[in-house]
Design a protein around this motif. Structure first.
Motif, PDB file in Angstrom:
ATOM      1  N   SER A   6       0.851  -1.187   0.000  1.00 18.00           N
ATOM      2  CA  SER A   6       0.000   0.000   0.000  1.00 18.00           C
ATOM      3  C   SER A   6       0.888   1.238   0.000  1.00 18.00           C
ATOM      4  CB  SER A   6      -0.920  -0.003   1.223  1.00 18.00           C
ATOM      5  OG  SER A   6      -1.827   1.074   1.176  1.00 18.00           O
ATOM      6  N   TYR A   8       2.028   5.297  -0.563  1.00 16.87           N
ATOM      7  CA  TYR A   8       1.471   6.589  -0.169  1.00 16.87           C
ATOM      8  C   TYR A   8       2.240   7.753  -0.786  1.00 16.87           C
ATOM      9  CZ  TYR A   8      -1.410   4.239   3.318  1.00 16.87           C
ATOM     10  OH  TYR A   8      -2.338   3.434   3.941  1.00 16.87           O
ATOM     11  N   ASN A  32      -3.039   6.873  -2.497  1.00 13.22           N
ATOM     12  CA  ASN A  32      -3.201   7.015  -1.055  1.00 13.22           C
ATOM     13  C   ASN A  32      -2.348   8.180  -0.558  1.00 13.22           C
ATOM     14  OD1 ASN A  32      -4.840   4.678  -0.920  1.00 13.22           O
ATOM     15  ND2 ASN A  32      -3.004   3.399  -0.937  1.00 13.22           N
ATOM     16  N   THR A  47      -9.285  15.311   5.049  1.00 12.44           N
ATOM     17  CA  THR A  47      -8.973  13.881   5.032  1.00 12.44           C
ATOM     18  C   THR A  47     -10.236  13.045   4.887  1.00 12.44           C
ATOM     19  OG1 THR A  47      -6.981  14.180   6.372  1.00 12.44           O
ATOM     20  CG2 THR A  47      -7.987  11.998   6.384  1.00 12.44           C
ATOM     21  N   ARG A  51     -11.368  10.679   1.565  1.00 11.23           N
ATOM     22  CA  ARG A  51     -11.684   9.259   1.739  1.00 11.23           C
ATOM     23  C   ARG A  51     -13.046   8.928   1.167  1.00 11.23           C
ATOM     24  NH1 ARG A  51     -10.025   8.922   8.121  1.00 11.23           N
ATOM     25  NH2 ARG A  51      -7.761   8.575   7.888  1.00 11.23           N
ATOM     26  N   GLU A  57      -7.012   5.715   0.857  1.00 11.38           N
ATOM     27  CA  GLU A  57      -6.566   5.814   2.236  1.00 11.38           C
ATOM     28  C   GLU A  57      -5.885   7.170   2.438  1.00 11.38           C
ATOM     29  OE1 GLU A  57      -4.160   2.514   3.394  1.00 11.38           O
ATOM     30  OE2 GLU A  57      -5.462   1.042   2.420  1.00 11.38           O
ATOM     31  N   PHE A  59      -4.264   9.726   5.565  1.00 10.67           N
ATOM     32  CA  PHE A  59      -3.891   9.983   6.946  1.00 10.67           C
ATOM     33  C   PHE A  59      -3.266  11.371   7.028  1.00 10.67           C
ATOM     34  CE2 PHE A  59      -3.948   5.447   6.356  1.00 10.67           C
ATOM     35  CZ  PHE A  59      -4.561   4.972   7.506  1.00 10.67           C
TER      36      PHE A  59
END
Length: 295
Positions: A6, A8, A32, A47, A51, A57, A59
């Protein structure tokens, strides 16, 4: 434990303006995200929205990147918990005012955010980036990097650092999996204070203005293609050509006329301390705020 499958994209200064546009553009591309901004800049709401709207994803971490320890802690948090394959160094501060009227805190914050935070984050995240089959670094500079600019003084100097640092790093990493790009935008319509300052500019300068969304779309597209130097917009590419074609003294003379008028007619908006009007990525801490017209 982080999931190596995954990946980012980390974006600094993501709460508003160009940083927010970067986040939205990347989310639309199903990338992401890890976002950062100063505290209390509604980054949690952004955020949540990203989403929900794009199914990616996302953060975030709110922190003050003018603080060296905060930069190191942020980098450790990101590399420990996430597999980062793209770094977008967007956070920055700038403005237009007499150098003698600038507080030392304002000047120091600009240097720490525009130069030190960008440099340290790049160094601290580079080992993580090199672990990927394909990785990217995008550093946000400005057309101002190509010439001294009176009444901005420190700002173009920091952007020149970013430009030259990025080109040098690109050469060092040319045989690796990490592609390095520098973005040199002209003026960007980011907030109400910028709008006020644009009103006093010439028709020619107004032709160069772009929205954050336009700049972000072009920048991400060209970054992913491995473009080294990204100058968005036909007018800005023409401006970059003419900046390089004329003498430095001529550039300084023209810049003095333009920004002296801006500084006078806008009553030095950049020196105010009204945080309610300023986006987070333009304010390095609670004591120093500056409105920014990129480029």
């Amino acid at each position: 434990m982080k999931d190596p499958n995954s990946q980012y994209t980390l974006i600094t200064g993501a709460s508003t303006g160009l940083g927010k546009a970067f986040a939205q553009e990347c989310a639309q591309r199903k990338m992401n995200l890890i976002l950062s901004s100063l505290p209390n800049e509604n980054l949690e709401d952004l955020t949540r929205q990203l989403r929900q709207d794009h199914g990616v994803e996302v953060f975030y971490k709110e922190t003050d990147l003018t603080n060296r320890l905060a930069v190191e802690e942020f980098a450790q948090w990101a590399t420990t918990n996430f597999s980062v394959n793209t770094l977008i160094n967007n956070a920055g501060i700038g403005g237009t005012q007499h150098f003698i009227d600038s507080t030392t805190t304002y000047l120091d914050d600009m240097i720490q955010l525009n130069i030190r935070a960008m440099t340290l984050l790049t160094r601290l995240l580079l080992p993580s980036l090199k672990q990927h089959k394909s990785a990217h670094i995008l550093n946000v500079s400005s057309l101002a990097a190509f010439s001294p600019v009176p009444y901005k003084t420190i700002y173009p100097a920091t952007k020149a650092f970013i430009h030259h640092f990025t080109r040098g790093l690109e050469a060092e990493l040319q045989d690796t999996n990490v592609r390095v790009s520098v973005l040199n935008p002209g003026p960007i319509m980011t907030n109400s204070d910028v709008s006020k300052r644009i009103e006093v500019q010439s028709f020619y300068i107004k032709l160069s203005i772009m929205t954050p969304e336009e700049v972000a779309r072009i920048a991400i597209k060209k970054m992913l293609r491995g473009k080294s130097v990204i100058i968005p917009g036909i007018m800005n590419r023409l401006n970059a050509f003419f900046i390089r074609a004329v003498s430095e003294n001529f550039r300084i003379s023209v810049g003095t006329q333009i920004f002296k008028r801006e500084n006078r007619k806008t009553h030095n908006y950049e020196g105010t301390r009204n945080r309610s009007k300023q986006p987070a990525w333009q304010q390095p801490d609670q004591k120093a705020a500056a409105s920014r017209l990129q480029g």
